[in-house]
Design an enzyme around this catalytic site. Structure first.
Site, PDB file in Angstrom:
ATOM      1  N   ASP A 215     -54.673  42.206  72.832  1.00  0.00           N
ATOM      2  CA  ASP A 215     -55.792  42.445  71.909  1.00  0.00           C
ATOM      3  C   ASP A 215     -56.487  43.760  72.229  1.00  0.00           C
ATOM      4  OD1 ASP A 215     -57.380  41.935  69.718  1.00  0.00           O
ATOM      5  OD2 ASP A 215     -58.788  40.657  70.803  1.00  0.00           O
TER       6      ASP A 215
ATOM      7  N   ARG B  20     -71.511  33.564  73.938  1.00  0.00           N
ATOM      8  CA  ARG B  20     -72.414  34.710  73.910  1.00  0.00           C
ATOM      9  C   ARG B  20     -72.346  35.509  75.207  1.00  0.00           C
ATOM     10  NH1 ARG B  20     -76.147  33.796  70.021  1.00  0.00           N
ATOM     11  NH2 ARG B  20     -77.972  34.646  71.058  1.00  0.00           N
TER      12      ARG B  20
ATOM     13  N   LYS C 236     -70.830  36.202  80.449  1.00  0.00           N
ATOM     14  CA  LYS C 236     -70.259  35.615  79.240  1.00  0.00           C
ATOM     15  C   LYS C 236     -70.406  34.106  79.337  1.00  0.00           C
ATOM     16  CE  LYS C 236     -65.776  35.687  76.839  1.00  0.00           C
ATOM     17  NZ  LYS C 236     -64.558  36.524  76.727  1.00  0.00           N
TER      18      LYS C 236
END
Lengths: 431, 454
Positions: free
Chosen positions: B166, B45, B64
């Site tokens: 990504d 999360r 994070k």
């Protein structure tokens, strides 16, 4: 990783000086008879890391990184307050991941248990529970400050040198370890040029010589060299020692020196001056346009030669120390030199290039080589503790246990003062 | 003192070390105030936090938190995942204005906390703001500044031999002062030329809509150019406010074989026409070359028409054309792309991407929610949020013990399969529903919904 070593965490944070290393051993020094024993511990655990990594089929670069992690950990911690076996196992586990060749934690635990329980180590209680190693990993990451990118000297070596007869670095595929383009690109092909003062290019070495340089780099992990010097300088020192130790090459180099003393400061733009005197059929091949003879190669390097000599000195003193360390307790013999290639120095390397170096090294050591060991400073060999002539794993594991017990006893009875402070005793004895 | 006796216990010789470390350690809550919850994903999360430390008091951060592993209800150590190690190792070494900076990593309560600089916006949010609130296209000055800075960050990463792998709108952040920050290096990897087989570690990389043709054709060796294809997709998406190649992902079959992504390839061919061996000779060596033949070969390249109403600049079209070259060897590099003429024609790119906008046009602040924040400390909420959609993520993360190749492949797939949910560059969401729920929690979600209904 980042191409630029100079902005890396390795350079900014983890190249330290001798004083820092000495201070990091202060607590341990209180519990050992001879400071030199701590240097033996360095060899001992570097060997253990090598063996564990080999059992896990990890490559040389992972071994290097794991050993660097181990040494960085002990910059902040003491042997007497920790269990170095589990630290070593965690270093291998993390290094495998950091170098993109992960191994399962179960395998690490299994192999570590089986290796450490061998009689020579006698660690019978290594936890079989994965969570213990995982927990250690966590603490290790914290002590490493999460700086997991390590620059090893292998890549710079292959940037500076090439195997004779090849035109490109990338053809150096003869080394099983040779991997293209991964973590730890300390000096890549482009960057290497900045250290070639005269831009003449790579040094060509024959296969045996290049392999010897590679093995010398493997050996440097057995001392604090990786904490003290940048990897490209370690690579150059390994090349320098190779030029001295490799018999064929020495024969080529000596006449060059006899006729024309080297001028280390020379950075002239002339073509390699000595190439015409190259002896054909020696260790150095007939130079191509871009290859250099060893003397002009070293003379042309844009690095601090005194530093290179210091590193070389450090490596030689490591060999002197290592010669007194025996894995199986028996004195070094020709017979065993073949079986331990995983952890063998050029002194004991069983392979073809090995035999001649052994003689070379022994000869040079018999001479004026009496450089002090890495952390030992003004040591008195064979002091009251009774340093054995040959140091064995059994001696070191017993010593570790004693150190830890003494430390814990001190912690448990702080009121009674510090019953044993061997460092103090030594100082007092010395007056 | 009884405890001291235990320190020398044979069974656990690290106890003294741990207690010493634990007692000297600064906790996350002693250094940061958690302001709220931002998003979650396969990894864990992300929280918005504010520094309590004197030297940068009140400065904002995104923290994070990697999900701790569990056996039943008990949180245990099972080893740090390869992707966490990778993200940490890379982030510790890099520093560039256009890449999200990692301030520190904290290890506490069996969890890893990565403290990043905070960025108020991201590309996806800008797209949403324009498509749903403003209902107008992104001004060229903004579009150009965003792409320029994205390329600038990418040049840095590529020069450090890092492939992002990504890139997509959700992973490119923007600060409140309009500076672009490339985020989420969770999939990033080192490369150097000549390349080794990068597919070995991660079988599937790049979210499907942004995946380069060489990846779709199963290339075992790929390079930096896959990121440039993704830049092209991001640029087209910013220009049109919709994903340009919005294909359906073919799922892995029972044997865990990765299928040919026919639909995605078809979507590309719809716009660019089919690749020919003349323009891409290497194509014949691709594992999926034969599958290509089943794709309609009659289509024409209609990128120019596509650009006509969306980019409205010959130079802009030309840049996109060069980013969408099928042959990776001929595709533009980041260094060449940033020198393209489009960036030299007016309006020129600016360092504050929002410079030309008025206040109403700037996208709203990142929404945070309060109710989840306590889980930061107690780590009790993780199970609550494990919805069916995140099944794959749970699986992958549970195996995040350095299992290696296979697991990593699945993990990437997990990232790759997501729908168009709410994602943040600190990490991505796994499913569409989950995505919307997270950002739509509380009154904000209701209001948004109401507006959409109108």
């Amino acid at each position: 990783m980042s191409t630029d070593f100079w902005s890396s965490s390795h350079y900014r944070k983890w190249i330290v000086d001798h004083v820092t290393i000495r201070e990091s051993r202060a607590e341990d020094l209180r519990y050992v008879d001879d400071p030199e024993h701590l240097d033996f511990l360095g060899i001992f655990f570097a060997n253990i890391i090598t063996k564990l990594c080999k059992k896990l089929s990890l490559r040389q670069r992972v071994i290097g990184t794991a050993t660097v992690f181990f040494r960085r950990f002990y910059l902040k911690n003491s042997y007497c307050e920790t269990e170095p076996f589990i630290v070593a196992a965690a270093c291998c586990y993390v290094a495998a991941k950091a170098e993109e060749s992960p191994v399962h934690i179960k395998n690490v635990v299994m192999e570590a248990r089986s290796l450490f329980s061998q009689d020579r180590y006698g660690v019978k209680n290594f936890p079989s529970d994965n969570t213990k190693l995982a927990e250690m990993e966590f603490y290790l990451l914290d002590d490493l400050e999460c700086d997991l990118t390590v620059f090893n000297p292998y890549r710079p070596l292959l940037a500076f040198c090439r195997k004779e007869g090849t035109q490109q670095r990338t053809q150096n595929t003869w080394l099983p370890e040779m991997e293209i383009g991964e973590v730890g690109v300390a000096v890549d092909s482009k960057d290497a040029e900045r250290y070639w003062g005269n831009g003449e290019g790579q040094l060509e070495l024959n296969e045996g010589a290049l392999q010897l340089a590679w093995f010398i780099i493997n050996d440097t992990y057995r001392a604090d060299i990786c904490l003290l010097y940048p990897p490209h300088l370690i690579a150059i020192a390994a090349i320098y020692l190779t030029l001295i130790l490799h018999q064929q090459i020495r024969e080529t180099v000596i006449p060059l020196l006899a006729h024309d003393a080297p001028e280390p400061s020379s950075t002239s733009n002339e073509p390699p001056r000595r190439s015409s005197r190259q002896q054909p059929g020696g260790g150095i091949s007939t130079p191509r346009r871009q290859a250099q003879d060893p003397v002009s190669f070293l003379a042309g390097l844009n690095v601090s030669m005194p530093t290179i000599f210091n590193i070389a000195q450090h490596i030689i003193s490591l060999y002197a120390l290592w010669d007194r360390y025996k894995e199986d307790g028996a004195p070094e013999s020709q017979a065993r030199s073949g079986n331990h290639s995983a952890v063998a120095s050029p002194l004991t390397q069983g392979s073809t290039p090995g035999t001649s170096h052994k003689r070379t090294m022994t000869a040079s050591r018999g001479g004026s080589m009496s450089a002090p060991g890495p952390t030992s400073g003004s040591r008195t060999p064979g002091s009251e503790g009774g340093t054995p002539v040959i140091v064995t794993p059994a001696f070191l594991t017993k010593m570790l246990t004693r150190m830890r017990e003494a430390k814990m006893a001190d912690l448990a009875h702080p009121a009674s003062g510090r019953p044993v402070n061997k460092m103090l005793e030594r100082t007092q004895a010395a007056g | 003192m009884a405890m001291l006796e235990d320190w020398s216990s044979k069974s656990d010789q690290m106890r003294y070390y741990r207690s010493k470390k634990d007692s000297s350690k600064l906790t996350v809550s002693s250094k940061y105030t958690i302001l709220g919850f931002i998003s979650s994903g396969t990894y864990g999360r992300v929280y918005k936090a504010q520094s309590l430390e004197a030297e940068d008091r009140d400065r904002l951060y995104a923290i994070k938190k990697f999900k701790p592993d569990k056996e039943g209800d008990v949180i245990t150590y099972t080893g740090v995942s390869q992707s966490a190690i990778r993200e940490i190792a890379l982030n510790r070494e890099i520093r560039h204005d256009n890449v999200v900076a990692l301030k520190e990593v904290m290890l506490e309560e069996k969890s890893i906390f990565m403290v990043f600089e905070y960025a108020e916006h991201d590309f996806l949010q800008v797209i949403h703001h324009h498509s749903q609130t403003l209902r107008s296209s992104i001004p060229t000055a903004v579009l150009k500044s965003l792409i320029y800075q994205l390329l600038n960050g990418l040049i840095y990463l590529h020069s450090a031999h890092i492939l992002h792998r990504d890139l997509k709108p959700a992973n490119v952040l923007i600060t409140s002062t309009g500076i672009v920050k490339i985020g989420d290096l969770g999939l990033a990897r080192l490369s150097s030329q000549p390349l080794q087989a990068l597919h070995v570690g991660d079988k599937v990389v790049v979210t499907i809509w942004y995946r380069a043709p060489e990846l779709l054709l199963g290339a075992k060796h790929y390079n930096k150019k896959i990121d440039l294809w993704a830049v092209g997709c991001v640029m087209a998406e910013l220009a049109s406010l919709r994903p340009v190649f919005k294909g359906e992902e073919a799922k892995m079959d029972a044997k865990k074989q990765i299928p040919f992504q026919r639909d995605q390839m078809g979507k590309i061919v719809d716009v660019l026409g089919p690749p020919t061996t003349r323009e891409w000779p290497g194509m014949v060596h691709m594992p999926e070359y034969n599958s290509m033949k089943s794709i309609d070969q009659s289509q024409q390249n209609r990128l120019k028409e596509w650009c006509h109403s969306r980019i409205r600049s010959q130079q802009g079209y030309d840049l996109l054309r060069l980013l969408f070259i099928y042959d990776p060897d001929k595709r533009l590099s980041a260094e060449d792309a940033i020198k393209h003429g489009w960036f030299y024609e007016d309006p020129k790119p600016t360092w504050n991407s929002f410079q030309s906008l008025n206040a109403a046009q700037i996208p709203p602040h990142r929404r945070i929610t309060q109710d989840d924040a306590p889980s930061m400390v107690t780590s009790q909420h993780n199970t609550q949020h494990a919805r069916p959609g995140s099944g794959m993520s749970a699986q992958t993360h549970g195996l995040g013990t350095g299992l290696g190749t296979h697991t990593q492949g699945l993990g990437s797939q997990g990232v790759g399969t997501q729908g168009y949910g709410v994602q943040t560059g600190y990490g991505t969401y796994n499913t569409q529903t989950q995505g919307y729920n997270a950002q739509g929690q509380g009154t904000g979600g209701t209001r948004k919904k109401a507006r959409l209904d109108r």
